[in-house]
Design an enzyme around this catalytic site. Sequence first.
Site, PDB file in Angstrom:
ATOM      1  N   ARG A 117       0.844  -1.188   0.000  1.00  0.00           N
ATOM      2  CA  ARG A 117       0.000   0.000   0.000  1.00  0.00           C
ATOM      3  C   ARG A 117       0.888   1.250   0.000  1.00  0.00           C
ATOM      4  NH1 ARG A 117      -5.087   1.679  -1.154  1.00  0.00           N
ATOM      5  NH2 ARG A 117      -6.107   2.814   0.511  1.00  0.00           N
TER       6      ARG A 117
ATOM      7  N   THR B  26      -9.839   0.590  -9.585  1.00  0.00           N
ATOM      8  CA  THR B  26      -8.836  -0.288  -9.004  1.00  0.00           C
ATOM      9  C   THR B  26      -8.909  -1.489  -9.919  1.00  0.00           C
ATOM     10  OG1 THR B  26      -9.180   0.618  -6.791  1.00  0.00           O
ATOM     11  CG2 THR B  26      -8.494  -1.675  -6.858  1.00  0.00           C
TER      12      THR B  26
ATOM     13  N   THR C 239      -4.095  -0.621  -7.251  1.00  0.00           N
ATOM     14  CA  THR C 239      -4.845   0.603  -7.538  1.00  0.00           C
ATOM     15  C   THR C 239      -3.960   1.835  -7.679  1.00  0.00           C
ATOM     16  OG1 THR C 239      -6.739   1.914  -6.751  1.00  0.00           O
ATOM     17  CG2 THR C 239      -5.200   1.174  -5.076  1.00  0.00           C
TER      18      THR C 239
ATOM     19  N   GLU D 103      -3.701   8.349  -3.935  1.00  0.00           N
ATOM     20  CA  GLU D 103      -4.139   7.539  -2.783  1.00  0.00           C
ATOM     21  C   GLU D 103      -4.312   8.375  -1.517  1.00  0.00           C
ATOM     22  OE1 GLU D 103      -5.870   4.352  -2.758  1.00  0.00           O
ATOM     23  OE2 GLU D 103      -4.201   4.155  -4.147  1.00  0.00           O
TER      24      GLU D 103
ATOM     25  N   ASP E  27      -7.655   8.485   0.090  1.00  0.00           N
ATOM     26  CA  ASP E  27      -8.209   7.398   0.910  1.00  0.00           C
ATOM     27  C   ASP E  27      -8.065   7.682   2.402  1.00  0.00           C
ATOM     28  OD1 ASP E  27      -9.346   5.849  -0.996  1.00  0.00           O
ATOM     29  OD2 ASP E  27      -7.874   4.252  -0.965  1.00  0.00           O
TER      30      ASP E  27
ATOM     31  N   SER F 117      -7.933   1.005   3.183  1.00  0.00           N
ATOM     32  CA  SER F 117      -8.354   0.466   1.890  1.00  0.00           C
ATOM     33  C   SER F 117      -9.530  -0.486   2.073  1.00  0.00           C
ATOM     34  CB  SER F 117      -7.182  -0.286   1.261  1.00  0.00           C
ATOM     35  OG  SER F 117      -7.585  -0.986   0.113  1.00  0.00           O
TER      36      SER F 117
ATOM     37  N   GLY G  12     -13.784  -1.521  -6.925  1.00  0.00           N
ATOM     38  CA  GLY G  12     -15.105  -0.953  -6.638  1.00  0.00           C
ATOM     39  C   GLY G  12     -15.216  -0.121  -5.385  1.00  0.00           C
ATOM     40  N   GLY G  13     -14.098   0.346  -4.804  1.00  0.00           N
ATOM     41  CA  GLY G  13     -14.205   1.157  -3.597  1.00  0.00           C
ATOM     42  C   GLY G  13     -14.891   0.367  -2.499  1.00  0.00           C
TER      43      GLY G  13
HETATM   44  N1  GLY Z   1      -8.231   3.056  -3.450  1.00  0.00           N
HETATM   45  C1  GLY Z   1      -9.085   1.960  -3.317  1.00  0.00           C
HETATM   46  C2  GLY Z   1      -8.873   1.137  -2.090  1.00  0.00           C
HETATM   47  O1  GLY Z   1      -7.759   1.067  -1.640  1.00  0.00           O
HETATM   48  O2  GLY Z   1      -9.770   0.543  -1.550  1.00  0.00           O
END
Ligand code: GLY
Length: 575
Positions: free
Chosen positions: A99, A386, A404, A425, A428, A457, A478-479
């Site tokens: 990440r 993503t 992503t 990112e 997020d 995430s 899909g978030g």
């Molecule tokens: N940016 C999408 C996730 O990490 O869930």
Amino acid sequence: MRSVHWVFVPLLLLTGGTLRISAAPLRPSHAAHAMVASVHELASRAGVDVLRRGGNAVDAAVATGFALAVVHPQAGNLGGGGFMLIRMTDGQMHFIDYREKAPLAATANMYLDSQGNLIAGSSLVGYKSIAVPGSLAGMVFAESKYGRVGLQRVMDPAIHLARDGFALAWEDTQDLRDPELGKFPESRHIFQRDGNYYKPGEVFIQPLLARTLERLAHNPDDFYHGEMAREIATAIGKGGGLIRRQDLSSYEVKEREPILGTYRGYHIVSAPPPSSGGVALIEILNILEGYDLDQLGNRSAESIHLITEAFRRAFFDRAEFMGDPDFAKVPVAALIDKRYGAAWRQSVDPEHASISRELKRPTIFSELEQYAWREPGPLGPESSNTTHYSVVDREGNAVAVTTTLNDSFGSRVTVEGLGFLLNDEMDDFAAKPGVPNLYGLIQGPANAIGPGRRPLSAMTPTMVLKDGKLFLVLGTPGGPTIITTVANILMGVIDYDLDIQEAVNAPRFHHQWSPDQILLEDRISPDTLHSLASKGHTLKLEHFWGDGECIEVDPKTGERLGASDGRNNGKVVGY
Ligand code: GLY
């Protein structure tokens, strides 16, 4: 390492440079030995190509990942981050967290003006939205620790695809018209041909990216510690971003313990924090295990109602507890405890929708957790762009990767001279605790911005084992809907006896506690919608979302059964 004669056939030849046209499949693809499912046929082929030449599932996954960085710039990436779940055929499991991290100069209020108001778009587009990329480090780590054929070989297909090009599909040409991309001269030049937009079937060649990939294949350290790190930091600094060389040199991949659970006798393996995915998924399944969903009927109002109530409760907890485990205490054990799921179940009224803002956490939680720390309200704002891919090799090793740039094309910033896009990112994180973000999610302090933190995430690469053997490899973009889509697909197979393709195709529904509404794909029948509304649910219809790229291993024959999502242009390739 096996000795193999390694000749790369330019993948363009395999598709004849023709357009990708895919219909929504109705049945799974079958392969006797090995399979890759991804959003792009050429990326799946890159993985299978490596498998055929003696590579294992990790080699194939890394090859697919690099190829996606070339053929699917919307989300495939070098400049983003991701999670890789690995299960080797001997049962060993690994979870690699690559990440992105906030730059060291990041501050909690960096997206607020002097009045404390959010500066619109500042965490979404442009240099300030970029977090320190982890994908290159993660893929190199995976290859060197668990792969077999070496970095050069797994990067070969991507280098060829960048150098020789590939035919763009209609969907890609539409996506490439993104107006935000056009705001950054390097991105406009590469992806929009300075305004002479690409047309379907035209071959997209990326010489700068090919050169970057060649440099990295030769010396992957360059990205974080060498001349390339200097180039990246200089380009970002010039644009007003926060990332410096020290951010790159201090980036580290983390191996974490996967989240484990059970559901109706199956073992579930999924993503731990800083993803909320695995914890929420297991919590949902624990709540639902007490119902006979099959008897209530697939996509019946009764089933959707109960599943929605489980989604609501898991997202309520996600909102409160989830963040980077290196900085926040996440009460994982209590959240995935079956006694907690059972206690939540007691609060579900089979006839009436709960009201999100009135939800009360069962008291057993504090006994399970002996919980003192408490910070209300965080919920991660993932975007819908993503990508996920799944791999099973002939030995039975399996890999699930979700990766992503956050938004489609991330920050829209392409690194000058290097040809790859950088993530956004930072969005997020909770840019302003308590204020609903772009996706209507409320966020709080556990996911606040801080130097070196990883943003929360929802990415949920997941595997399911049956009788101790690999059964399903699952995931989707899909978030926030990632979690509920994986749950829907998993329950499709386990509860409703669908094959993997039917489970991927089945209409989806989603609830995330706040806003208090069920999002449903518009193929759910009007009768069902009416029944749900009469139980007190607020409904919102959307055409479709997600991209489940999944594999089932037939328990009887061992065949690999692949499902590619007709909602996208994905493609399963196997042999
Ligand atoms: N940016 C999408 C996730 O990490 O869930």
